[in-house]
Design a protein around this motif. Structure first.
Motif, mmCIF file in Angstrom:
data_model
loop_
_atom_site.group_PDB
_atom_site.id
_atom_site.type_symbol
_atom_site.label_atom_id
_atom_site.label_comp_id
_atom_site.label_asym_id
_atom_site.label_seq_id
_atom_site.Cartn_x
_atom_site.Cartn_y
_atom_site.Cartn_z
ATOM 1 N N PHE A 1 0.829 -1.202 0.000
ATOM 2 C CA PHE A 1 0.000 0.000 0.000
ATOM 3 C C PHE A 1 0.868 1.259 0.000
ATOM 4 C CE2 PHE A 1 -2.665 3.095 2.522
ATOM 5 C CZ PHE A 1 -3.522 3.391 1.468
ATOM 6 N N ALA A 2 1.917 1.266 0.824
ATOM 7 C CA ALA A 2 2.823 2.420 0.866
ATOM 8 C C ALA A 2 3.513 2.618 -0.481
ATOM 9 C CB ALA A 2 3.852 2.235 1.976
ATOM 10 N N THR A 3 3.921 1.522 -1.102
ATOM 11 C CA THR A 3 4.573 1.603 -2.409
ATOM 12 C C THR A 3 3.630 2.177 -3.459
ATOM 13 O OG1 THR A 3 5.941 -0.325 -1.863
ATOM 14 C CG2 THR A 3 5.764 0.277 -4.185
ATOM 15 N N SER A 4 2.371 1.755 -3.429
ATOM 16 C CA SER A 4 1.391 2.259 -4.395
ATOM 17 C C SER A 4 1.131 3.747 -4.204
ATOM 18 C CB SER A 4 0.075 1.476 -4.270
ATOM 19 O OG SER A 4 0.238 0.145 -4.686
ATOM 20 N N LEU A 5 1.083 4.185 -2.949
ATOM 21 C CA LEU A 5 0.896 5.613 -2.692
ATOM 22 C C LEU A 5 2.060 6.432 -3.247
ATOM 23 C CD1 LEU A 5 -0.526 5.690 0.957
ATOM 24 C CD2 LEU A 5 -1.759 6.187 -1.171
ATOM 25 N N ILE A 6 3.290 5.935 -3.051
ATOM 26 C CA ILE A 6 4.461 6.636 -3.571
ATOM 27 C C ILE A 6 4.423 6.640 -5.106
ATOM 28 C CG2 ILE A 6 6.975 6.624 -3.721
ATOM 29 C CD1 ILE A 6 6.975 5.324 -0.916
ATOM 30 N N ALA A 7 4.040 5.496 -5.692
ATOM 31 C CA ALA A 7 3.957 5.418 -7.152
ATOM 32 C C ALA A 7 2.926 6.416 -7.687
ATOM 33 C CB ALA A 7 3.586 4.001 -7.583
ATOM 34 N N PHE A 8 1.821 6.562 -6.966
ATOM 35 C CA PHE A 8 0.809 7.535 -7.387
ATOM 36 C C PHE A 8 1.352 8.960 -7.292
ATOM 37 C CE2 PHE A 8 -2.735 10.387 -6.161
ATOM 38 C CZ PHE A 8 -3.420 10.375 -7.371
ATOM 39 N N ALA A 9 2.089 9.261 -6.222
ATOM 40 C CA ALA A 9 2.681 10.595 -6.082
ATOM 41 C C ALA A 9 3.663 10.881 -7.211
ATOM 42 C CB ALA A 9 3.382 10.707 -4.723
ATOM 43 N N VAL A 10 4.449 9.873 -7.591
ATOM 44 C CA VAL A 10 5.390 10.028 -8.704
ATOM 45 C C VAL A 10 4.629 10.288 -10.005
ATOM 46 C CG1 VAL A 10 7.097 8.828 -10.131
ATOM 47 C CG2 VAL A 10 7.203 8.648 -7.640
ATOM 48 N N ALA A 11 3.577 9.492 -10.244
ATOM 49 C CA ALA A 11 2.787 9.647 -11.470
ATOM 50 C C ALA A 11 2.126 11.017 -11.533
ATOM 51 C CB ALA A 11 1.739 8.537 -11.556
ATOM 52 N N ALA A 12 1.576 11.470 -10.402
ATOM 53 C CA ALA A 12 0.926 12.783 -10.366
ATOM 54 C C ALA A 12 1.934 13.896 -10.648
ATOM 55 C CB ALA A 12 0.255 12.994 -9.010
ATOM 56 N N THR A 13 3.146 13.745 -10.118
ATOM 57 C CA THR A 13 4.194 14.742 -10.374
ATOM 58 C C THR A 13 4.574 14.780 -11.843
ATOM 59 O OG1 THR A 13 5.069 14.393 -8.141
ATOM 60 C CG2 THR A 13 6.503 15.510 -9.715
ATOM 61 N N LEU A 14 4.722 13.603 -12.448
ATOM 62 C CA LEU A 14 5.040 13.533 -13.875
ATOM 63 C C LEU A 14 3.914 14.134 -14.709
ATOM 64 C CD1 LEU A 14 6.590 9.944 -14.078
ATOM 65 C CD2 LEU A 14 7.812 12.112 -14.321
ATOM 66 N N PHE A 15 2.664 13.850 -14.305
ATOM 67 C CA PHE A 15 1.507 14.396 -15.019
ATOM 68 C C PHE A 15 1.516 15.916 -14.978
ATOM 69 C CE2 PHE A 15 -3.059 15.652 -14.952
ATOM 70 C CZ PHE A 15 -3.388 15.246 -16.235
ATOM 71 N N ALA A 16 1.818 16.472 -13.817
ATOM 72 C CA ALA A 16 1.873 17.930 -13.685
ATOM 73 C C ALA A 16 2.992 18.521 -14.540
ATOM 74 C CB ALA A 16 2.075 18.312 -12.219
#
Length: 501
Positions: free
Chosen positions: A38-53
């Motif tokens: 779960f922690a890994t998925s949250l970090i992956a989502f934060a990375v993806a959101a940053t790339l999207f921005a």
């Protein structure tokens, strides 16, 4: 330091879940596996959101693995389209893992929990890799990582129903055939060009016109991806896979796996084969478009008569894939925009519906529709989520489904294809039929005598309502998703220099 970290985000998107998976397998007992995943998925989502921005303004991020520049080295390439898909995959993964703790505890043997979460992370790694890579063979490798782990995740449902093993095996056979077709097609392209970098392939293919080898490469790759995305009539693996998989897996795969396959099809069609090819256009208009229209009706008819809720939702997914393929086959800005935005819209609605099915399974012990009579009295919040997400599937205004179908109808009417627009609208009535059938069963039928079922736990309700809330919010304010879809469509058409009328 921060700038250096930001530069490494594309590779961290893949490395983090890939490294976390064996850690979970080795040390994931006693609930630690779920926490790490779960922690890994949250970090992956934060990375993806940053790339999207970072790429929302239309810019492109090119990351060279090992410092080797493409086309010799492997490139991770992030633009508005795949950044959008990265956000979908990582976000869905995080929310599904939040849901999975209670669901998997009931549906998967405890001794297998650590391996389940490790496999889940591998599947997420594969899907993210397919999305972010700029290398065609690397795409194949990641596609197989996601597929192999997907087979294992589906087979984990054997505790509840042994047919999960057969479903996983059938998926394995069909997936292997698809992978074989795909890699044969890549071999033909490599024979012509001597490169596997997608941007370099696109540049070199322009010099080969409309050769027979090129046509065969396109045909093999197209069929391979069509099997992976469950395009009608190559869909036979999907209904049983989604029906007998653990509920959290059904939610995750229905919201991500086929969406990533649709993305791969878009990338191959408009980035790699981005040349003025009558053959490609004829395949889309004369084969894909009719099959997609047939899919939205045939799959919806089967869903109407399904006796199991998860099977009904599985057949519904085949119909929804049909809508995405219609948008691609229209070969226009509006059509591509409808397809890209439907990747998100269908992901959130269908994930919510499969989560509802999982909650019913937990409390009622079944997803057989006749056995769910009157369950809304005992599970009002879960049942309300089904109704709202179901309305989104239908395409009712103020839900995300309406946005997708509005753009799709507009795309058809812009090209004077009013029969296609009419059929899209009529197919929504079939969707309404099977959604209403479940609504009537859970709200208006008397519950079996002496049966009492409690509401789902908060750990399952919260993720279900997150997806339900997203399906409503982005139906009311679709500014962000519409902008991303429009820019992604422009990028695809710009890459291919195709403006079909």
């Amino acid at each position: 330091m921060l700038q250096a970290l930001l530069h490494q985000l594309p590779v961290l998107q893949i490395v983090l879940p890939l490294v976390a998976a064996p850690i979970v397998a080795a040390f994931g007992g006693n609930g630690r596996g779920w926490m790490i995943a779960f922690a890994t998925s949250l970090i992956a989502f934060a990375v993806a959101a940053t790339l999207f921005a970072e790429v929302l303004d239309g810019s492109v991020i090119s990351y060279h693995l090992g410092g080797w520049a493409p086309p010799i080295g492997i490139e991770y390439r992030v633009d508005i389209l795949n950044a959008f898909v990265l956000v979908i995959v990582s976000g869905v993964s995080a929310i599904c893992l939040l849901y999975a703790r209670a669901s998997i505890a009931a549906e998967v043997e405890e001794k297998n929990h650590a391996f389940f979460y490790a496999t889940f992370l591998l599947c997420m790694t594969g899907l993210l890799g397919v999305t972010i890579t700029g290398d065609a063979f690397n795409l194949f490798v990641f596609l197989e990582i996601s597929s192999l782990s997907g087979y294992a995740l589906i087979s984990a449902g054997a505790k509840r129903d042994r047919r999960a093993l057969t479903a996983a095996y059938n998926y394995l056979v069909m997936g292997t055939i698809g992978a074989t077709f795909f890699v044969i097609g890549l071999g033909l392209l490599y024979m012509l060009t001597g490169t596997l970098n997608m941007a370099d392939l696109a540049a070199r293919l322009t010099g080969y016109g409309d050769s027979r080898t090129l046509r065969m490469g396109f045909a093999f790759i197209f069929v391979g991806i069509a099997l992976k995305l469950a395009m009608f009539p190559l869909h036979l693996w999907l209904p049983n896979a989604y029906t007998f998989a653990p509920s959290a897996v059904s939610s995750f795969l229905s919201a991500t796996a086929t969406k990533v396959a649709v993305y791969a099809l878009l990338r191959i069609l408009f980035t790699v084969f981005g040349f003025d090819s009558a053959f490609e256009a004829n395949v889309l208009r004369l084969i894909v478009l009719p099959l997609a229209i047939v899919a939205i009706f045939v799959a919806s008819f089967v869903a109407i008569f399904a006796e199991d809720l998860k099977r009904m939702l599985a057949w519904s997914s085949i119909a929804q894939i049909g809508y995405m393929l219609i948008g691609i086959a229209l070969l226009s800005h509006e059509g591509l925009m409808a397809t890209v935005i439907h990747l998100f819209n269908h992901a959130v609605a269908k994930a919510a519906l499969f989560m509802v099915a999982g909650a019913f399974m937990l409390r009622a012990g079944t997803t057989s529709i006749p056995d769910l009579r009157g369950i809304a009295r005992d599970m009002p919040w879960t049942s309300a989520a089904f109704v709202l997400a179901g309305l989104s599937l239908v395409g009712v205004p103020l839900t995300v489904g309406f946005i997708s179908k509005w753009y799709l109808v507009q795309a058809a009417l812009t090209q004077n294809l009013w029969p296609v627009a009419l059929l899209v609208v009529l197919s929504s009535l079939l969707t309404l039929t099977y959604v209403w059938r479940i609504t009537e069963t859970i709200y208006m039928r008397e519950a079996p005598a002496g049966v009492r079922r409690s509401e789902a736990p908060l750990s399952m309700l919260i993720p279900t309502w997150i997806f339900t809330g997203l399906s409503l919010y982005f139906g009311i304010d679709a500014g962000l998703t519409s902008m991303a879809a429009s820019r992604a469509a422009n990028a695809l058409l710009g890459a291919s220099n195709l403006f079909w009328q």
